[in-house]
Design an enzyme around this catalytic site. Sequence first.
Site, PDB file in Angstrom:
ATOM      1  N   ASP A  13       0.741  -1.145  -0.019  1.00  0.00           N
ATOM      2  CA  ASP A  13      -0.047   0.083   0.038  1.00  0.00           C
ATOM      3  C   ASP A  13       0.808   1.253   0.289  1.00  0.00           C
ATOM      4  OD1 ASP A  13      -2.202  -1.622   0.252  1.00  0.00           O
ATOM      5  OD2 ASP A  13      -2.073  -1.661   2.422  1.00  0.00           O
ATOM      6  N   LYS A  16       1.777   2.165  -5.138  1.00  0.00           N
ATOM      7  CA  LYS A  16       2.549   1.562  -6.232  1.00  0.00           C
ATOM      8  C   LYS A  16       1.524   1.893  -7.556  1.00  0.00           C
ATOM      9  CE  LYS A  16       2.262  -2.494  -4.301  1.00  0.00           C
ATOM     10  NZ  LYS A  16       1.954  -2.335  -3.095  1.00  0.00           N
ATOM     11  N   ASN A  38      -5.539 -10.499  -3.380  1.00  0.00           N
ATOM     12  CA  ASN A  38      -5.167  -9.714  -2.063  1.00  0.00           C
ATOM     13  C   ASN A  38      -4.612  -8.395  -2.207  1.00  0.00           C
ATOM     14  OD1 ASN A  38      -2.708 -10.905  -3.367  1.00  0.00           O
ATOM     15  ND2 ASN A  38      -1.859 -11.525  -1.317  1.00  0.00           N
ATOM     16  N   GLY A  40      -4.692  -4.648  -3.566  1.00  0.00           N
ATOM     17  CA  GLY A  40      -5.597  -3.597  -3.493  1.00  0.00           C
ATOM     18  C   GLY A  40      -4.939  -2.250  -4.316  1.00  0.00           C
ATOM     19  N   HIS A  41      -4.918  -2.079  -5.545  1.00  0.00           N
ATOM     20  CA  HIS A  41      -4.163  -0.887  -5.949  1.00  0.00           C
ATOM     21  C   HIS A  41      -5.064   0.179  -6.620  1.00  0.00           C
ATOM     22  CE1 HIS A  41      -0.816  -4.054  -7.116  1.00  0.00           C
ATOM     23  NE2 HIS A  41      -0.919  -3.749  -5.998  1.00  0.00           N
ATOM     24  N   GLN A 225       1.721  -6.412  -3.003  1.00  0.00           N
ATOM     25  CA  GLN A 225       2.407  -6.302  -1.701  1.00  0.00           C
ATOM     26  C   GLN A 225       3.532  -5.449  -1.460  1.00  0.00           C
ATOM     27  OE1 GLN A 225       1.385  -9.791  -3.264  1.00  0.00           O
ATOM     28  NE2 GLN A 225      -0.491  -8.811  -2.625  1.00  0.00           N
ATOM     29  N   THR A 301      -8.530  -3.416  -0.048  1.00  0.00           N
ATOM     30  CA  THR A 301      -9.210  -4.991  -0.403  1.00  0.00           C
ATOM     31  C   THR A 301     -10.199  -5.332   0.731  1.00  0.00           C
ATOM     32  OG1 THR A 301      -7.088  -5.659  -1.520  1.00  0.00           O
ATOM     33  CG2 THR A 301      -8.500  -7.295  -0.812  1.00  0.00           C
ATOM     34  N   GLY A 303     -10.746  -3.296   3.715  1.00  0.00           N
ATOM     35  CA  GLY A 303     -11.145  -1.963   4.406  1.00  0.00           C
ATOM     36  C   GLY A 303     -10.757  -1.861   5.843  1.00  0.00           C
ATOM     37  N   ARG A 304      -9.919  -2.890   6.268  1.00  0.00           N
ATOM     38  CA  ARG A 304      -9.341  -3.000   7.665  1.00  0.00           C
ATOM     39  C   ARG A 304      -8.742  -1.601   7.823  1.00  0.00           C
ATOM     40  NH1 ARG A 304      -6.239  -8.305   7.880  1.00  0.00           N
ATOM     41  NH2 ARG A 304      -5.555  -7.887   5.848  1.00  0.00           N
ATOM     42  N   VAL A 416       2.333  14.195  -3.982  1.00  0.00           N
ATOM     43  CA  VAL A 416       1.853  14.950  -2.782  1.00  0.00           C
ATOM     44  C   VAL A 416       0.216  14.795  -2.864  1.00  0.00           C
ATOM     45  CG1 VAL A 416       3.795  16.597  -2.650  1.00  0.00           C
ATOM     46  CG2 VAL A 416       2.032  16.994  -4.425  1.00  0.00           C
TER      47      VAL A 416
HETATM   48  P1  GDP Z   1      -0.571   0.156  -3.586  1.00  0.00           P
HETATM   49  O1  GDP Z   1      -1.237  -0.838  -3.015  1.00  0.00           O
HETATM   50  O2  GDP Z   1       0.689   0.329  -3.489  1.00  0.00           O
HETATM   51  O3  GDP Z   1      -1.128   0.245  -5.204  1.00  0.00           O
HETATM   52  O4  GDP Z   1      -1.445   1.341  -2.644  1.00  0.00           O
HETATM   53  P2  GDP Z   1      -3.102   1.429  -2.327  1.00  0.00           P
HETATM   54  O5  GDP Z   1      -3.771   1.729  -3.563  1.00  0.00           O
HETATM   55  O6  GDP Z   1      -3.467   0.243  -1.707  1.00  0.00           O
HETATM   56  O7  GDP Z   1      -2.816   2.464  -1.116  1.00  0.00           O
HETATM   57  C1  GDP Z   1      -2.274   3.833  -1.281  1.00  0.00           C
HETATM   58  C2  GDP Z   1      -3.403   4.863  -1.143  1.00  0.00           C
HETATM   59  O8  GDP Z   1      -2.902   6.357  -1.079  1.00  0.00           O
HETATM   60  C3  GDP Z   1      -4.552   4.853  -2.323  1.00  0.00           C
HETATM   61  O9  GDP Z   1      -5.637   5.408  -1.806  1.00  0.00           O
HETATM   62  C4  GDP Z   1      -4.059   6.060  -3.173  1.00  0.00           C
HETATM   63  O10 GDP Z   1      -5.024   6.912  -3.901  1.00  0.00           O
HETATM   64  C5  GDP Z   1      -3.302   7.024  -2.184  1.00  0.00           C
HETATM   65  N1  GDP Z   1      -2.250   7.713  -2.644  1.00  0.00           N
HETATM   66  C6  GDP Z   1      -1.200   7.542  -3.475  1.00  0.00           C
HETATM   67  N2  GDP Z   1      -0.385   8.325  -3.511  1.00  0.00           N
HETATM   68  C7  GDP Z   1      -0.761   9.206  -2.628  1.00  0.00           C
HETATM   69  C8  GDP Z   1      -0.202  10.719  -2.250  1.00  0.00           C
HETATM   70  O11 GDP Z   1       0.992  11.160  -2.589  1.00  0.00           O
HETATM   71  N3  GDP Z   1      -1.020  11.284  -1.337  1.00  0.00           N
HETATM   72  C9  GDP Z   1      -1.850  11.041  -0.871  1.00  0.00           C
HETATM   73  N4  GDP Z   1      -2.668  11.751   0.015  1.00  0.00           N
HETATM   74  N5  GDP Z   1      -2.791   9.669  -1.350  1.00  0.00           N
HETATM   75  C10 GDP Z   1      -1.804   9.166  -2.011  1.00  0.00           C
HETATM   76  P1  IMO Z   2      -1.125  -4.310  -1.992  1.00  0.00           P
HETATM   77  O1  IMO Z   2      -0.389  -4.925  -3.317  1.00  0.00           O
HETATM   78  C1  IMO Z   2      -1.073  -4.570   2.153  1.00  0.00           C
HETATM   79  C2  IMO Z   2      -1.023  -8.712   3.872  1.00  0.00           C
HETATM   80  C3  IMO Z   2      -2.141  -9.083   4.720  1.00  0.00           C
HETATM   81  C4  IMO Z   2      -1.677 -10.021   5.844  1.00  0.00           C
HETATM   82  C5  IMO Z   2      -0.672 -10.880   4.826  1.00  0.00           C
HETATM   83  C6  IMO Z   2      -0.811 -12.247   4.299  1.00  0.00           C
HETATM   84  O2  IMO Z   2      -2.229  -3.489  -2.110  1.00  0.00           O
HETATM   85  O3  IMO Z   2       0.145  -3.553  -1.550  1.00  0.00           O
HETATM   86  P2  IMO Z   2      -2.430 -13.020   2.329  1.00  0.00           P
HETATM   87  O4  IMO Z   2      -4.007 -12.635   2.186  1.00  0.00           O
HETATM   88  O5  IMO Z   2      -1.796 -12.372   1.306  1.00  0.00           O
HETATM   89  O6  IMO Z   2      -2.482 -14.441   2.655  1.00  0.00           O
HETATM   90  O7  IMO Z   2      -2.360 -11.963   3.622  1.00  0.00           O
HETATM   91  O8  IMO Z   2      -0.261 -10.090   3.519  1.00  0.00           O
HETATM   92  N1  IMO Z   2      -1.326  -8.323   2.422  1.00  0.00           N
HETATM   93  C7  IMO Z   2      -1.328  -7.001   2.041  1.00  0.00           C
HETATM   94  N2  IMO Z   2      -1.158  -5.683   2.965  1.00  0.00           N
HETATM   95  N3  IMO Z   2      -1.290  -4.560   1.014  1.00  0.00           N
HETATM   96  C8  IMO Z   2      -1.400  -5.547   0.270  1.00  0.00           C
HETATM   97  O9  IMO Z   2      -1.281  -5.640  -1.228  1.00  0.00           O
HETATM   98  C9  IMO Z   2      -1.354  -6.899   0.702  1.00  0.00           C
HETATM   99  N4  IMO Z   2      -1.642  -8.182   0.202  1.00  0.00           N
HETATM  100  C10 IMO Z   2      -1.491  -9.125   1.455  1.00  0.00           C
HETATM  101  O10 IMO Z   2      -2.942  -8.065   5.267  1.00  0.00           O
HETATM  102  O11 IMO Z   2      -1.167  -9.246   6.624  1.00  0.00           O
HETATM  103 MG    MG Z   3      -2.832  -1.829  -1.830  1.00  0.00          MG
END
Ligand code: GDP
Ligand code: IMO
Ligand code: MG
Length: 429
Positions: A13, A16, A38, A40-41, A225, A301, A303-304, A416
């Site tokens: 998270d 990426k 698993n 969530g992008h 991840q 993914t 909501g936790r 930002v």
């Molecule tokens: P990923 O799994 O690495 O692709 O990241 P996620 O999408 O799960 O979580 C990143 C969250 O931060 C998302 O809700 C993005 O929209 C948000 N985000 C990404 N870059 C920025 C940033 O520079 N600032 C803020 N405030 N939010 C960001």
């Molecule tokens: P993105 O790609 C954050 C974490 C789960 C748990 C552990 C194992 O959005 O960054 P799993 O379901 O893979 O067997 O769970 O890995 N986990 C993540 N945490 N971002 C993710 O993906 C994750 N994918 C798995 O919360 O701790």
């Molecule tokens: Mg994510």
Amino acid sequence: MPNAVIVGTQWGDEGKAKVIDYLTEKSDIIIRFQGGSNAGHTVIADGRKFVFHLVPSGIISPGKICIVGNGVVIDAQQLLHEIDELEKSGISIDGRLLVSDLAHLVLPYHKALDNASESSRGGGKIGTTGRGIGPAYADKVLRTGIRTGDLFDWEVFSSKFKANFISAKSQVEEQGNAWFDLDEDSILDKYKAVRDRLTPLIKDTSHYIFEASRQGKQLLFEGAQGTFLDIDHGTYPFVTSSNTVAGCACTGAGVGPLSIDHCVGIVKTYTTRVGNGPFPTELNDSTGELLRKVGHEFGSTTGRPRRCGWFDSVMVRKSIQLNGITRLAFTKLDVLNDLDEIKVCTHYEIDGQVTGQYPSCSQKLERAEPVYETLPGWKCDISECKEFEALPKHAVNYINRLRELCYNIPALIVSVGPDRSQTMGVEPF
Ligand code: GDP
Ligand code: IMO
Ligand code: MG
């Protein structure tokens, strides 16, 4: 643009998908190579929000080819749902989404096994996403898995499915968990519709990538991840079930190591983690709550609520080593806008010894006490800033200090805000 792999340097998270979206403009083919739903992008472009679990984040850019590689474990129902959602938003995947014939399927019994395994762990739960990832990779390694290519021969597919279904049923019931109301034949019958929609997408994607690459197409590998969720290098057993480091892009997409020119490490400017396991810089106080609230740190993914803490340079340095990172992409700097002071972990103290080296043993990491240095905050809104040099002095200093602590690897971008437009290019490839 050179071929690049994008990886998370922390516990996932990091943002990426936002960086993938930003780099997609200069790439031709975007390839997921590990993990499953698993992930969530999140991508926010022109005010529209998309959350991808299996479809590569490049799909929203017209004309780009997206590939779900052999290293991904695919929940086909989830994949089709994402395709439907995209079509509803007016984004066609026609001819642009390919699925490897060697990718393993996550089937309904894998999710039941995932939940049963978590409930049997009592207080030692991993905190998985419940998406069946561990059991699907376990089947792959046990050589009992079912691959997308098996869908072309329904007899082969159904006999493997039935054998696995019966074995999973006994495991789940042994652990006292509920099983499906439907029997295996009824579930299989429903799966025929999935097969009919999925098979036209299934290809030898490794060959496709090879030929496209020979024609000069640019490749962008989308990691899921983060480094410390890697099955080998992460905080075992509190990890996911795949290799998440850059090296996995080769096995998970079916390319050789020389197909990748750069590795971009995505670095959140603080730290978060979902699920259980050690987290040295975790903040169980009002600052942690503030980061969660301002950064909207809730899992994309499940909501936790995400656990939040200060930036940990010991981890990111290790990540640079493990992935061979050549550029850093700093995200979510705006989330720190309101802080008077910001702490950065430079070292750990473990059993009375101060060290800058990440302990590969999880038990040692559990005992690590962060050693902090404190930097001044900038106390203003930076989310509209367009250039790195235009940021307030303390924000520039903060990024420069993080870079210094991270082997002075060049910063590709600083982000930002969540929107595509809130991205500052700093040091290009
Ligand atoms: P990923 O799994 O690495 O692709 O990241 P996620 O999408 O799960 O979580 C990143 C969250 O931060 C998302 O809700 C993005 O929209 C948000 N985000 C990404 N870059 C920025 C940033 O520079 N600032 C803020 N405030 N939010 C960001
Ligand atoms: P993105 O790609 C954050 C974490 C789960 C748990 C552990 C194992 O959005 O960054 P799993 O379901 O893979 O067997 O769970 O890995 N986990 C993540 N945490 N971002 C993710 O993906 C994750 N994918 C798995 O919360 O701790
Ligand atoms: Mg994510």
